[in-house]
Scaffold this motif. Structure first.
Motif, mmCIF file in Angstrom:
data_model
loop_
_atom_site.group_PDB
_atom_site.id
_atom_site.type_symbol
_atom_site.label_atom_id
_atom_site.label_comp_id
_atom_site.label_asym_id
_atom_site.label_seq_id
_atom_site.Cartn_x
_atom_site.Cartn_y
_atom_site.Cartn_z
ATOM 1 N N ASP A 216 -11.358 30.780 23.525
ATOM 2 C CA ASP A 216 -12.199 30.170 24.556
ATOM 3 C C ASP A 216 -12.322 31.059 25.790
ATOM 4 O OD1 ASP A 216 -12.457 27.895 22.907
ATOM 5 O OD2 ASP A 216 -10.570 27.105 23.663
ATOM 6 N N ILE A 217 -12.836 32.268 25.535
ATOM 7 C CA ILE A 217 -13.020 33.268 26.591
ATOM 8 C C ILE A 217 -14.503 33.589 26.726
ATOM 9 C CG2 ILE A 217 -12.376 35.546 27.429
ATOM 10 C CD1 ILE A 217 -9.970 33.679 27.017
ATOM 11 N N SER A 218 -14.976 33.672 27.955
ATOM 12 C CA SER A 218 -16.373 34.025 28.230
ATOM 13 C C SER A 218 -16.396 35.158 29.247
ATOM 14 C CB SER A 218 -17.131 32.813 28.776
ATOM 15 O OG SER A 218 -18.448 33.172 29.143
ATOM 16 N N ILE A 219 -17.016 36.279 28.852
ATOM 17 C CA ILE A 219 -17.057 37.452 29.726
ATOM 18 C C ILE A 219 -18.483 37.964 29.823
ATOM 19 C CG2 ILE A 219 -16.269 39.817 30.070
ATOM 20 C CD1 ILE A 219 -13.696 39.106 28.690
ATOM 21 N N THR A 220 -19.015 38.011 31.036
ATOM 22 C CA THR A 220 -20.334 38.562 31.321
ATOM 23 C C THR A 220 -20.152 39.714 32.302
ATOM 24 O OG1 THR A 220 -21.368 36.392 31.032
ATOM 25 C CG2 THR A 220 -22.626 38.065 32.222
ATOM 26 N N LEU A 221 -20.449 40.952 31.832
ATOM 27 C CA LEU A 221 -20.152 42.133 32.626
ATOM 28 C C LEU A 221 -21.148 43.250 32.361
ATOM 29 C CD1 LEU A 221 -16.292 42.665 32.168
ATOM 30 C CD2 LEU A 221 -17.450 42.050 34.297
ATOM 31 N N THR A 222 -21.289 44.128 33.347
ATOM 32 C CA THR A 222 -21.895 45.437 33.144
ATOM 33 C C THR A 222 -20.768 46.452 33.103
ATOM 34 O OG1 THR A 222 -23.916 44.806 34.321
ATOM 35 C CG2 THR A 222 -23.461 47.163 34.079
ATOM 36 N N VAL A 223 -20.657 47.177 31.977
ATOM 37 C CA VAL A 223 -19.549 48.106 31.776
ATOM 38 C C VAL A 223 -20.127 49.491 31.492
ATOM 39 C CG1 VAL A 223 -17.443 48.616 30.491
ATOM 40 C CG2 VAL A 223 -18.148 46.229 30.830
ATOM 41 N N ASN A 224 -19.771 50.470 32.302
ATOM 42 C CA ASN A 224 -20.265 51.834 32.148
ATOM 43 C C ASN A 224 -19.096 52.817 32.027
ATOM 44 O OD1 ASN A 224 -23.159 51.376 32.409
ATOM 45 N ND2 ASN A 224 -22.709 50.843 34.541
ATOM 46 N N SER A 225 -19.348 53.895 31.260
ATOM 47 C CA SER A 225 -18.369 54.980 31.098
ATOM 48 C C SER A 225 -17.023 54.435 30.658
ATOM 49 C CB SER A 225 -18.213 55.757 32.418
ATOM 50 O OG SER A 225 -19.459 56.267 32.842
ATOM 51 N N ASN A 226 -17.068 53.544 29.687
ATOM 52 C CA ASN A 226 -15.864 52.859 29.260
ATOM 53 C C ASN A 226 -16.106 52.324 27.853
ATOM 54 O OD1 ASN A 226 -13.418 51.333 29.198
ATOM 55 N ND2 ASN A 226 -13.526 51.072 31.413
ATOM 56 N N SER A 227 -15.176 51.494 27.368
ATOM 57 C CA SER A 227 -15.323 50.869 26.056
ATOM 58 C C SER A 227 -14.856 49.424 26.132
ATOM 59 C CB SER A 227 -14.519 51.627 24.993
ATOM 60 O OG SER A 227 -13.158 51.678 25.338
ATOM 61 N N VAL A 228 -15.372 48.623 25.216
ATOM 62 C CA VAL A 228 -15.032 47.203 25.134
ATOM 63 C C VAL A 228 -14.499 46.938 23.734
ATOM 64 C CG1 VAL A 228 -15.889 44.836 25.301
ATOM 65 C CG2 VAL A 228 -16.831 46.621 26.798
ATOM 66 N N LEU A 229 -13.309 46.351 23.642
ATOM 67 C CA LEU A 229 -12.650 46.164 22.357
ATOM 68 C C LEU A 229 -12.108 44.744 22.248
ATOM 69 C CD1 LEU A 229 -11.356 47.244 19.700
ATOM 70 C CD2 LEU A 229 -9.367 47.904 21.088
ATOM 71 N N GLU A 230 -12.337 44.124 21.077
ATOM 72 C CA GLU A 230 -11.718 42.851 20.738
ATOM 73 C C GLU A 230 -10.897 43.058 19.475
ATOM 74 O OE1 GLU A 230 -12.957 38.285 19.365
ATOM 75 O OE2 GLU A 230 -14.487 39.637 20.189
ATOM 76 N N SER A 231 -9.582 43.097 19.633
ATOM 77 C CA SER A 231 -8.719 43.358 18.484
ATOM 78 C C SER A 231 -7.314 42.828 18.772
ATOM 79 C CB SER A 231 -8.656 44.859 18.194
ATOM 80 O OG SER A 231 -7.777 45.129 17.132
ATOM 81 N N PRO A 232 -6.826 41.891 17.934
ATOM 82 C CA PRO A 232 -7.518 41.236 16.837
ATOM 83 C C PRO A 232 -8.583 40.276 17.345
ATOM 84 C CG PRO A 232 -5.429 40.172 17.230
ATOM 85 C CD PRO A 232 -5.448 41.383 18.118
ATOM 86 N N CYS A 233 -9.416 39.794 16.448
ATOM 87 C CA CYS A 233 -10.484 38.879 16.835
ATOM 88 C C CYS A 233 -9.897 37.599 17.423
ATOM 89 C CB CYS A 233 -11.351 38.522 15.631
ATOM 90 S SG CYS A 233 -12.260 39.915 14.952
ATOM 91 N N GLY A 234 -10.473 37.174 18.545
ATOM 92 C CA GLY A 234 -10.067 35.906 19.130
ATOM 93 C C GLY A 234 -10.872 34.752 18.545
ATOM 94 N N GLU A 235 -10.693 33.583 19.141
ATOM 95 C CA GLU A 235 -11.391 32.377 18.696
ATOM 96 C C GLU A 235 -12.305 31.891 19.815
ATOM 97 O OE1 GLU A 235 -8.439 29.507 17.551
ATOM 98 O OE2 GLU A 235 -7.249 31.021 16.483
ATOM 99 N N ASN A 236 -13.563 31.654 19.474
ATOM 100 C CA ASN A 236 -14.557 31.190 20.435
ATOM 101 C C ASN A 236 -14.652 32.135 21.624
ATOM 102 O OD1 ASN A 236 -16.565 29.510 21.514
ATOM 103 N ND2 ASN A 236 -15.058 28.282 22.659
ATOM 104 N N ILE A 237 -14.925 33.398 21.304
ATOM 105 C CA ILE A 237 -15.066 34.432 22.329
ATOM 106 C C ILE A 237 -16.543 34.706 22.560
ATOM 107 C CG2 ILE A 237 -14.430 36.749 23.040
ATOM 108 C CD1 ILE A 237 -12.036 34.883 22.549
ATOM 109 N N SER A 238 -16.963 34.656 23.819
ATOM 110 C CA SER A 238 -18.360 34.911 24.174
ATOM 111 C C SER A 238 -18.442 36.159 25.033
ATOM 112 C CB SER A 238 -18.930 33.705 24.939
ATOM 113 O OG SER A 238 -20.231 33.983 25.412
ATOM 114 N N TRP A 239 -19.148 37.178 24.523
ATOM 115 C CA TRP A 239 -19.352 38.431 25.258
ATOM 116 C C TRP A 239 -20.816 38.540 25.676
ATOM 117 C CZ3 TRP A 239 -15.338 41.624 26.370
ATOM 118 C CH2 TRP A 239 -14.196 41.607 25.561
ATOM 119 N N ALA A 240 -21.060 38.984 26.895
ATOM 120 C CA ALA A 240 -22.406 39.375 27.334
ATOM 121 C C ALA A 240 -22.240 40.668 28.111
ATOM 122 C CB ALA A 240 -23.036 38.285 28.191
#
Length: 338
Positions: free
Chosen positions: A304-328
């Motif tokens: 039950d995580i919700s993340i809305t971001l602008t991310v530059n010169s970086n990386s975004v990782l979900e590991s291990p997979c969570g439950e009810n994860i919302s990325w924007a």
């Protein structure tokens, strides 16, 4: 309310605390003088005269009653002594109070009290804890400035009586070896701003703290929860350099951060690990360490995580997979999410 929610970086005005300037009006007691010659006066009565700065401060405090105010106008050193503030008293540290390190104690402490106010404080030195509290109700901290060479800024103790209805206006901590502000066991916390510079650990660390509202956490070169129903609300987190920018760990959660402004964090810019019900509503991450959702096997999975971001010169990782994860996620970051 297990684990902790940390904002490793350094608002809401607390008008009940701040009245004019430090020492303004007619304090009920004052501490005057300079090194080697201090006086404490209550009204027209002198309650201390001598070379001991600590004794002058404590004598002034002991001379007043609940609802009355002490203004420490003089600067000096209390060494390894601890100034104790009892219920109902108002303490203004207008001069610079230099402090030493007394193990497991605060340089200034208020324990098991109600209705204590510290509208102003200027502190230097290397304390164990600069300010130390437990078992307090209706504690109001105003403009607190700590320019330290080590130690921990403000600490609410873990294994002692709980606290309620705590407010802080603007807390500025530089040079602490540990956290700028660390809370335990508070129900009802309002913070205007925490500004942390060059501190060894977190700018603001909330642990078993519920019903919290935080205006701004602003950190530069800092190292580097609570409840499932959101009850920790942070308007904005600013972090430059240091370690992690935002960190939620070990069965914490219930937090909403309106905006983040993170850049060049040395560890994860954001790490959410075994946390629940966390929302980051907007903001930017520029460079620094990875933005990651993760989990360890000894706790329930992140959910039950919700993340809305602008991310530059970086990386975004979900590991291990969570439950009810919302990325924007926008920006040029690489994404490896579920």
């Amino acid at each position: 309310m297990m684990g902790h929610f940390s904002i490793v970086a350094a608002g809401l005005a607390l008008v009940s605390v701040v009245h004019g300037q430090c020492g303004s009006g007619t304090p009920d007691a004052t501490v005057d003088g300079a090194e080697g010659a201090y006086t404490a006066t209550k009204g027209s009565e002198q309650v201390y005269s001598g070379s001991n700065y600590y004794q002058a401060i404590q004598s002034a405090l002991d001379s007043i009653e609940s609802g009355q105010r002490v203004a420490v106008l003089a600067s000096g050193s209390i060494g390894t002594s601890s100034v104790s503030i009892s219920s109902g008293k108002i303490f203004e540290g207008c001069g610079t109070i230099d402090v030493g390190n007394r193990a497991a104690h605060g340089a200034i402490e208020s324990l098991g009290t109600t209705d204590v106010q510290i509208p102003y404080l200027s502190m230097t030195g290397n304390p164990y804890f600069g300010l130390w509290f437990y078992g307090v109700t209706n504690l109001a901290l105003g403009e607190i400035n700590m320019n330290l060479s080590g130690g921990l800024g403000i600490r609410f103790e873990r294994d002692e009586a709980s606290n309620s209805n705590v407010s802080m206006d603007t807390i500025t901590v530089t040079g602490a070896g540990s956290h700028a502000v660390e809370t335990w066991n508070i129900d009802g916390l309002t913070i205007g701003s925490v500004i942390a510079r060059d501190v060894g650990e977190c700018g603001l660390l909330l642990q078993t703290t519920t019903n919290a509202q935080v205006g701004l956490v602003d950190g530069d070169n800092v190292a580097a929860g609570n409840g499932y129903t959101p009850n920790v609300f942070v308007d904005k987190v600013v972090s430059r350099g240091g370690g992690r920018g935002v960190f939620c760990v070990s069965q914490s959660g219930g937090a909403v951060i309106g905006e983040v402004d993170l850049a060049d964090n040395g560890n994860n810019a954001i790490l959410i690990e075994n946390c629940y019900g966390v929302e980051i509503s907007s903001g930017t991450v520029e460079g620094g360490g990875e933005v990651r959702i993760s989990a360890r096997t000894e706790f329930d999975n992140t959910r039950d995580i919700s993340i809305t971001l602008t991310v530059n010169s970086n990386s975004v990782l979900e590991s291990p997979c969570g439950e009810n994860i919302s990325w924007a996620i926008s920006g040029d970051a690489t994404q490896n999410i579920c």
